[in-house]
Design an enzyme around this catalytic site. Structure first.
Site, PDB file in Angstrom:
ATOM      1  N   CYS A 124     -15.391  31.512  -6.388  1.00 11.55           N
ATOM      2  CA  CYS A 124     -14.925  30.368  -7.158  1.00 11.55           C
ATOM      3  C   CYS A 124     -13.706  30.780  -7.972  1.00 11.55           C
ATOM      4  CB  CYS A 124     -16.039  29.876  -8.093  1.00 11.55           C
ATOM      5  SG  CYS A 124     -15.568  28.412  -9.038  1.00 11.55           S
ATOM      6  N   GLU A 168     -17.535  21.509  -4.680  1.00 11.61           N
ATOM      7  CA  GLU A 168     -16.677  20.774  -5.635  1.00 11.61           C
ATOM      8  C   GLU A 168     -17.467  19.719  -6.397  1.00 11.61           C
ATOM      9  OE1 GLU A 168     -14.088  23.354  -4.129  1.00 11.61           O
ATOM     10  OE2 GLU A 168     -14.186  22.356  -6.064  1.00 11.61           O
ATOM     11  N   HIS A 171     -19.209  21.162  -9.268  1.00 10.59           N
ATOM     12  CA  HIS A 171     -18.370  21.414 -10.450  1.00 10.59           C
ATOM     13  C   HIS A 171     -18.333  20.211 -11.389  1.00 10.59           C
ATOM     14  CE1 HIS A 171     -16.634  25.381 -10.166  1.00 10.59           C
ATOM     15  NE2 HIS A 171     -16.113  25.174  -8.971  1.00 10.59           N
TER      16      HIS A 171
END
Ligand code: SB7
Ligand code: NI
Length: 197
Positions: A124, A168, A171
């Protein structure tokens, strides 16, 4: 693209805010900048110049912006063939990317029972350390999101694209990839799990 924030910054652990439609100019421009960041990071000359790690995805919280916006740019591989003289010939892919888009308010609406993980684990841009282990994700996932015109889209993903988009979407929900590694046995697999090369 201002600096990417690193683990420890509380923004990475927040549930980001839904964006409103019609999108503000700021949210349209932000999406475009995120996609351009990925393009730059994948061009070795530019990446070298800008000191960028190549990325296939990025989420707004990584820019310390707690909004549900992600960008994904997954290149297709080129083919290497031999010609009659035995020389290697590079064949560019028909489609440069298998995923190239900005998603607003993306969410997983359904998924397979079967799990999948990248055999080589995940990294990441917000994590400056190697964390070995299988990041257990859904092998297949149906994603609903809005494009910059506010059109509702629904796509079914599998393989590497499914992994990237789930990374994603995590996140914008305050989840980091290492949260999905088995703490007792990082390389434990679940029943029927796919390992992706
Ligand atoms: O959030 C994006 N970012 O940290 C870049 C790395 C993206 C990524 C890396 C491995 C597997 C899936 C996605
Ligand atoms: Ni990440």
């Amino acid at each position: 693209m201002d600096d990417i924030i690193r683990e420890g910054n509380p923004t990475l652990r927040e549930i980001a805010a839904d964006v409103e439609f019609p999108l503000s100019d700021e949210n349209i421009i932000l999406g475009e900048k995120m996609l351009n960041f990925l393009r730059n990071s994948q061009d070795e000359v530019t990446a070298e110049k800008m000191g960028l790690r190549a990325g296939v995805g990025i989420a707004a919280p990584q820019l310390d912006i707690s909004r549900k916006i992600i960008a994904v740019l997954v290149p297709n591989a080129e083919e290497i063939e031999e010609n009659e003289k035995g020389e290697e010939v590079v064949i560019p892919p028909k489609e440069a990317y298998s995923l190239a888009t900005v998603m607003y308010n993306p969410r997983v609406v359904s998924h397979s029972v079967q799990d999948a993980a990248l055999a080589e684990g995940e990294g990441c841009l917000s994590v400056d350390r190697d964390i070995p282990g299988y990041v257990i994700r859904h092998a297949r996932a149906t994603i609903e999101y809005f494009d910059k015109e506010g059109n509702k889209k629904k796509i079914k993903l599998k393989g590497y694209n499914a992994i990237v988009v789930q990374h994603e979407i995590d996140h914008i929900n305050g989840i980091m990839f290492f949260d999905r590694i088995n703490p007792k046995n990082p390389f434990a697999t679940t029943e029927g799990m796919l390992l992706l090369d």
